[in-house]
Each structure stands twice: as structure tokens, then as C-alpha cells.
Design a protein around this motif. Structure first.
Motif, PDB file in Angstrom:
ATOM      1  N   ASP A   1       4.525  37.109  26.588  1.00  0.00           N
ATOM      2  CA  ASP A   1       3.694  37.503  25.455  1.00  0.00           C
ATOM      3  C   ASP A   1       3.779  36.518  24.298  1.00  0.00           C
ATOM      4  O   ASP A   1       2.835  36.377  23.526  1.00  0.00           O
ATOM      5  CB  ASP A   1       4.125  38.888  24.959  1.00  0.00           C
ATOM      6  N   ASP A   2       4.924  35.831  24.181  1.00  0.00           N
ATOM      7  CA  ASP A   2       5.166  34.979  23.015  1.00  0.00           C
ATOM      8  C   ASP A   2       4.706  33.548  23.281  1.00  0.00           C
ATOM      9  O   ASP A   2       5.493  32.587  23.291  1.00  0.00           O
ATOM     10  CB  ASP A   2       6.649  35.010  22.641  1.00  0.00           C
ATOM     11  N   ILE A   3       3.398  33.408  23.495  1.00  0.00           N
ATOM     12  CA  ILE A   3       2.770  32.102  23.718  1.00  0.00           C
ATOM     13  C   ILE A   3       1.509  32.067  22.857  1.00  0.00           C
ATOM     14  O   ILE A   3       0.770  33.047  22.810  1.00  0.00           O
ATOM     15  CB  ILE A   3       2.374  31.890  25.190  1.00  0.00           C
ATOM     16  N   ALA A   4       1.276  30.945  22.207  1.00  0.00           N
ATOM     17  CA  ALA A   4       0.088  30.858  21.360  1.00  0.00           C
ATOM     18  C   ALA A   4      -0.507  29.460  21.424  1.00  0.00           C
ATOM     19  O   ALA A   4       0.217  28.466  21.506  1.00  0.00           O
ATOM     20  CB  ALA A   4       0.436  31.200  19.914  1.00  0.00           C
ATOM     21  N   VAL A   5      -1.818  29.421  21.379  1.00  0.00           N
ATOM     22  CA  VAL A   5      -2.568  28.175  21.250  1.00  0.00           C
ATOM     23  C   VAL A   5      -3.171  28.154  19.848  1.00  0.00           C
ATOM     24  O   VAL A   5      -3.796  29.131  19.426  1.00  0.00           O
ATOM     25  CB  VAL A   5      -3.691  28.088  22.308  1.00  0.00           C
ATOM     26  N   PHE A   6      -2.998  27.047  19.137  1.00  0.00           N
ATOM     27  CA  PHE A   6      -3.596  26.878  17.817  1.00  0.00           C
ATOM     28  C   PHE A   6      -4.756  25.893  17.951  1.00  0.00           C
ATOM     29  O   PHE A   6      -4.558  24.744  18.335  1.00  0.00           O
ATOM     30  CB  PHE A   6      -2.561  26.348  16.823  1.00  0.00           C
ATOM     31  N   TRP A   7      -5.961  26.350  17.629  1.00  0.00           N
ATOM     32  CA  TRP A   7      -7.175  25.546  17.807  1.00  0.00           C
ATOM     33  C   TRP A   7      -7.788  25.252  16.456  1.00  0.00           C
ATOM     34  O   TRP A   7      -8.000  26.156  15.653  1.00  0.00           O
ATOM     35  CB  TRP A   7      -8.159  26.319  18.678  1.00  0.00           C
ATOM     36  N   ILE A   8      -8.057  23.950  16.211  1.00  0.00           N
ATOM     37  CA  ILE A   8      -8.663  23.556  14.942  1.00  0.00           C
ATOM     38  C   ILE A   8      -9.878  22.682  15.225  1.00  0.00           C
ATOM     39  O   ILE A   8      -9.984  22.060  16.284  1.00  0.00           O
ATOM     40  CB  ILE A   8      -7.670  22.811  14.024  1.00  0.00           C
ATOM     41  N   SER A   9     -10.795  22.648  14.272  1.00  0.00           N
ATOM     42  CA  SER A   9     -11.968  21.786  14.350  1.00  0.00           C
ATOM     43  C   SER A   9     -12.051  20.956  13.079  1.00  0.00           C
ATOM     44  O   SER A   9     -11.705  21.433  11.993  1.00  0.00           O
ATOM     45  CB  SER A   9     -13.252  22.620  14.498  1.00  0.00           C
ATOM     46  N   PHE A  10     -12.523  19.732  13.222  1.00  0.00           N
ATOM     47  CA  PHE A  10     -12.696  18.864  12.060  1.00  0.00           C
ATOM     48  C   PHE A  10     -14.107  18.931  11.500  1.00  0.00           C
ATOM     49  O   PHE A  10     -14.444  18.219  10.561  1.00  0.00           O
ATOM     50  CB  PHE A  10     -12.335  17.420  12.428  1.00  0.00           C
ATOM     51  N   GLU A  11     -14.936  19.782  12.083  1.00  0.00           N
ATOM     52  CA  GLU A  11     -16.285  20.018  11.586  1.00  0.00           C
ATOM     53  C   GLU A  11     -16.487  21.524  11.444  1.00  0.00           C
ATOM     54  O   GLU A  11     -15.874  22.310  12.158  1.00  0.00           O
ATOM     55  CB  GLU A  11     -17.327  19.455  12.553  1.00  0.00           C
ATOM     56  N   ALA A  12     -17.372  21.903  10.530  1.00  0.00           N
ATOM     57  CA  ALA A  12     -17.735  23.317  10.412  1.00  0.00           C
ATOM     58  C   ALA A  12     -18.523  23.728  11.653  1.00  0.00           C
ATOM     59  O   ALA A  12     -19.409  23.002  12.107  1.00  0.00           O
ATOM     60  CB  ALA A  12     -18.567  23.538   9.163  1.00  0.00           C
TER      61      ALA A  12
ATOM     62  N   ARG B   1       6.547  19.076  12.466  1.00  0.00           N
ATOM     63  CA  ARG B   1       7.683  19.610  11.715  1.00  0.00           C
ATOM     64  C   ARG B   1       7.295  19.979  10.283  1.00  0.00           C
ATOM     65  O   ARG B   1       7.843  20.916   9.708  1.00  0.00           O
ATOM     66  CB  ARG B   1       8.840  18.606  11.710  1.00  0.00           C
ATOM     67  N   ALA B   2       6.356  19.227   9.715  1.00  0.00           N
ATOM     68  CA  ALA B   2       5.971  19.466   8.319  1.00  0.00           C
ATOM     69  C   ALA B   2       4.908  20.545   8.183  1.00  0.00           C
ATOM     70  O   ALA B   2       4.806  21.185   7.131  1.00  0.00           O
ATOM     71  CB  ALA B   2       5.471  18.162   7.701  1.00  0.00           C
ATOM     72  N   SER B   3       4.099  20.751   9.220  1.00  0.00           N
ATOM     73  CA  SER B   3       2.989  21.703   9.154  1.00  0.00           C
ATOM     74  C   SER B   3       3.492  23.123   9.417  1.00  0.00           C
ATOM     75  O   SER B   3       4.609  23.315   9.898  1.00  0.00           O
ATOM     76  CB  SER B   3       1.911  21.321  10.174  1.00  0.00           C
ATOM     77  N   PRO B   4       2.673  24.137   9.126  1.00  0.00           N
ATOM     78  CA  PRO B   4       3.152  25.522   9.206  1.00  0.00           C
ATOM     79  C   PRO B   4       3.037  26.176  10.587  1.00  0.00           C
ATOM     80  O   PRO B   4       3.230  27.384  10.699  1.00  0.00           O
ATOM     81  CB  PRO B   4       2.248  26.240   8.195  1.00  0.00           C
ATOM     82  N   PHE B   5       2.742  25.411  11.640  1.00  0.00           N
ATOM     83  CA  PHE B   5       2.526  26.037  12.946  1.00  0.00           C
ATOM     84  C   PHE B   5       3.753  26.784  13.456  1.00  0.00           C
ATOM     85  O   PHE B   5       3.647  27.902  13.960  1.00  0.00           O
ATOM     86  CB  PHE B   5       2.103  24.984  13.974  1.00  0.00           C
ATOM     87  N   SER B   6       4.919  26.180  13.363  1.00  0.00           N
ATOM     88  CA  SER B   6       6.108  26.838  13.908  1.00  0.00           C
ATOM     89  C   SER B   6       6.448  28.103  13.124  1.00  0.00           C
ATOM     90  O   SER B   6       6.819  29.125  13.712  1.00  0.00           O
ATOM     91  CB  SER B   6       7.301  25.880  13.914  1.00  0.00           C
ATOM     92  N   LYS B   7       6.277  28.057  11.804  1.00  0.00           N
ATOM     93  CA  LYS B   7       6.532  29.253  10.997  1.00  0.00           C
ATOM     94  C   LYS B   7       5.551  30.364  11.349  1.00  0.00           C
ATOM     95  O   LYS B   7       5.910  31.545  11.370  1.00  0.00           O
ATOM     96  CB  LYS B   7       6.455  28.914   9.512  1.00  0.00           C
ATOM     97  N   ALA B   8       4.303  29.986  11.626  1.00  0.00           N
ATOM     98  CA  ALA B   8       3.312  30.988  12.009  1.00  0.00           C
ATOM     99  C   ALA B   8       3.681  31.631  13.342  1.00  0.00           C
ATOM    100  O   ALA B   8       3.549  32.847  13.512  1.00  0.00           O
ATOM    101  CB  ALA B   8       1.937  30.348  12.102  1.00  0.00           C
ATOM    102  N   CYS B   9       4.137  30.824  14.296  1.00  0.00           N
ATOM    103  CA  CYS B   9       4.567  31.380  15.585  1.00  0.00           C
ATOM    104  C   CYS B   9       5.682  32.392  15.392  1.00  0.00           C
ATOM    105  O   CYS B   9       5.643  33.497  15.945  1.00  0.00           O
ATOM    106  CB  CYS B   9       5.045  30.262  16.516  1.00  0.00           C
ATOM    107  N   LYS B  10       6.675  32.008  14.624  1.00  0.00           N
ATOM    108  CA  LYS B  10       7.808  32.907  14.420  1.00  0.00           C
ATOM    109  C   LYS B  10       7.376  34.188  13.714  1.00  0.00           C
ATOM    110  O   LYS B  10       7.912  35.273  13.983  1.00  0.00           O
ATOM    111  CB  LYS B  10       8.910  32.184  13.656  1.00  0.00           C
ATOM    112  N   ALA B  11       6.387  34.082  12.833  1.00  0.00           N
ATOM    113  CA  ALA B  11       5.873  35.273  12.149  1.00  0.00           C
ATOM    114  C   ALA B  11       5.077  36.156  13.108  1.00  0.00           C
ATOM    115  O   ALA B  11       5.123  37.387  13.027  1.00  0.00           O
ATOM    116  CB  ALA B  11       5.009  34.864  10.965  1.00  0.00           C
ATOM    117  N   LEU B  12       4.330  35.543  14.023  1.00  0.00           N
ATOM    118  CA  LEU B  12       3.553  36.317  14.994  1.00  0.00           C
ATOM    119  C   LEU B  12       4.454  37.159  15.881  1.00  0.00           C
ATOM    120  O   LEU B  12       4.101  38.269  16.272  1.00  0.00           O
ATOM    121  CB  LEU B  12       2.708  35.384  15.866  1.00  0.00           C
ATOM    122  N   TRP B  13       5.632  36.611  16.206  1.00  0.00           N
ATOM    123  CA  TRP B  13       6.514  37.281  17.173  1.00  0.00           C
ATOM    124  C   TRP B  13       7.782  37.830  16.550  1.00  0.00           C
ATOM    125  O   TRP B  13       8.613  38.404  17.252  1.00  0.00           O
ATOM    126  CB  TRP B  13       6.924  36.283  18.269  1.00  0.00           C
ATOM    127  N   ASP B  14       7.966  37.571  15.240  1.00  0.00           N
ATOM    128  CA  ASP B  14       9.205  37.971  14.587  1.00  0.00           C
ATOM    129  C   ASP B  14      10.395  37.368  15.329  1.00  0.00           C
ATOM    130  O   ASP B  14      11.359  38.065  15.681  1.00  0.00           O
ATOM    131  CB  ASP B  14       9.319  39.498  14.521  1.00  0.00           C
TER     132      ASP B  14
END
Length: 205
Positions: free
Chosen positions: A124-135, A74-87
């Protein structure tokens, strides 16, 4: 701007885009704590990422995870990013999935596959957010065939180390995934080097 027009366009046309510096360092630290919680509290779907090969573990759809992850999500920007991707006005969190590879050189690469055949969803409105804790350099990061999310949906990979195209669902009405690794020069493959805080967002097809 959370999502630039170029990033939105890349997600729609290529099926994948990089969001550099998407997470602040305190958000990366909070996500790492969740990763460690998942590793310490495996759910019923936890196990080897690559059958027959040690050193790679995963957990996903842990029934205890939503309550643990909710404040961060809820605090992170993932949901806002999704809504921006799909308007779009709304988006829904489906599930978490975490991976740990110890001694990656011995583990080997993950076979080519699409995520969507494993899921009972479409659109079309499906997204996976992938992060890594190492470079991770681009040469060792996730790889995508540009625009393939708009093409054929293939059978899921069984992740068989002796046959990477072996289908997971023998009776499914889905074609066998092509031998992409053996035909790399014939495909437009894209990959991104990432630093902690960067996010790769992609369509699961």
C-alpha cells in the motif's frame, strides 16, 4: 501543511490525489533542468513511449540519474509528502521516469494500464509523483478509475495501437485489462487540470 487529511484520505481511498502548488517555482525550474538532462543523456531503457507512434519519447531507470537527481530529491518535499501519506518514518526513492510528447494530437492517447504489473514490488505504501511543465486541462491530463488500486491487478498493457487490451505477459497469471476506453460511462473516472508546480500523486495499481 504539506499533506492535508483530505488529500491523505483521497490517496488511501481513491488511489490518487492532487497536490496544488506543491512545488515552488524554483523547484519546478530545477526539475525542468533534470528533465532536460534526461532527454540529453538517455539511458539504456530510453525509447518510444508508444510503439509504432512517433513523437512520444521516454527515459527511465537511467543508471546515471541517481547521482544527478539526488540533490534535488533531498531538497524537495517529495520524501516528506510520502511519510505524511503513510505516517511513516522512512521512504525510499525507486527511480525516475520522464516523458516528452511532441505534437500530442498526432501522438494519440496512452492506453489504459496500471503501473504495478511492470514492477517487482507490492504493498500500500507506494506512490508515483507526476508533474507537468505545461498547464494541462483535465480533459487532456492523466485519468484514473477511482479506487481501482484496491481491486484486481491486471496484466500489463503491450500498448498495441490495434488492441489496447493486448497483454504484455502472455504467460502471466494475471487477467487481461478490460476495455476501459470503450466502457468509460460505466466507470468513475477522475482527472485533474494542472499548472506547473501542481503534483498528482497516485498508487501504481
Amino acid at each position: 501543511m504539506l499533506i492535508s487529511p483530505e488529500q491523505r484520505r483521497a490517496f488511501q481511498t481513491d488511489g490518487v490525489t492532487l497536490l496544488p502548488g506543491f512545488l515552488e517555482q524554483d523547484e519546478v525550474a530545477a526539475a525542468l533542468k533534470l528533465f532536460e538532462w534526461s532527454m540529453d543523456n538517455p539511458g539504456p531503457a530510453a525509447g518510444d513511449l508508444l510503439p509504432g507512434r512517433g513523437g512520444a519519447k521516454q527515459d527511465l531507470v537511467n543508471p546515471a540519474a541517481p547521482a544527478v537527481y539526488e540533490d534535488f530529491l533531498r531538497a524537495s518535499p517529495f520524501s516528506k509528502a510520502c511519510k505524511a501519506l503513510w505516517d511513516a518514518r522512512n521512504c525510499w526513492f525507486m527511480y525516475e521516469q520522464v516523458f516528452r510528447k511532441d505534437g500530442a494530437d498526432g501522438v494519440g492517447r496512452t492506453p489504459w494500464h496500471q503501473d504495478l504489473p511492470y514492477l517487482a514490488i507490492e504493498g500500500d505504501d507506494i506512490a508515483v509523483f507526476w508533474i507537468s511543465f505545461e498547464a494541462i486541462p483535465a480533459s487532456r491530463s492523466l485519468e484514473f478509475i477511482r479506487g481501482s488500486h484496491k481491486g484486481t491487478l491486471y496484466n500489463g498493457s503491450a500498448f498495441d495501437p490495434d488492441d489496447e487490451t493486448k497483454p504484455l505477459y502472455p504467460s502471466a497469471d494475471l487477467p487481461r485489462i478490460p476495455p476501459y476506453e470503450a466502457e468509460r460511462e460505466h466507470h468513475d473516472i477522475v482527472s485533474f487540470g494542472v499548472e506547473p508546480g501542481d503534483v498528482v500523486v497516485f498508487h501504481p495499481a
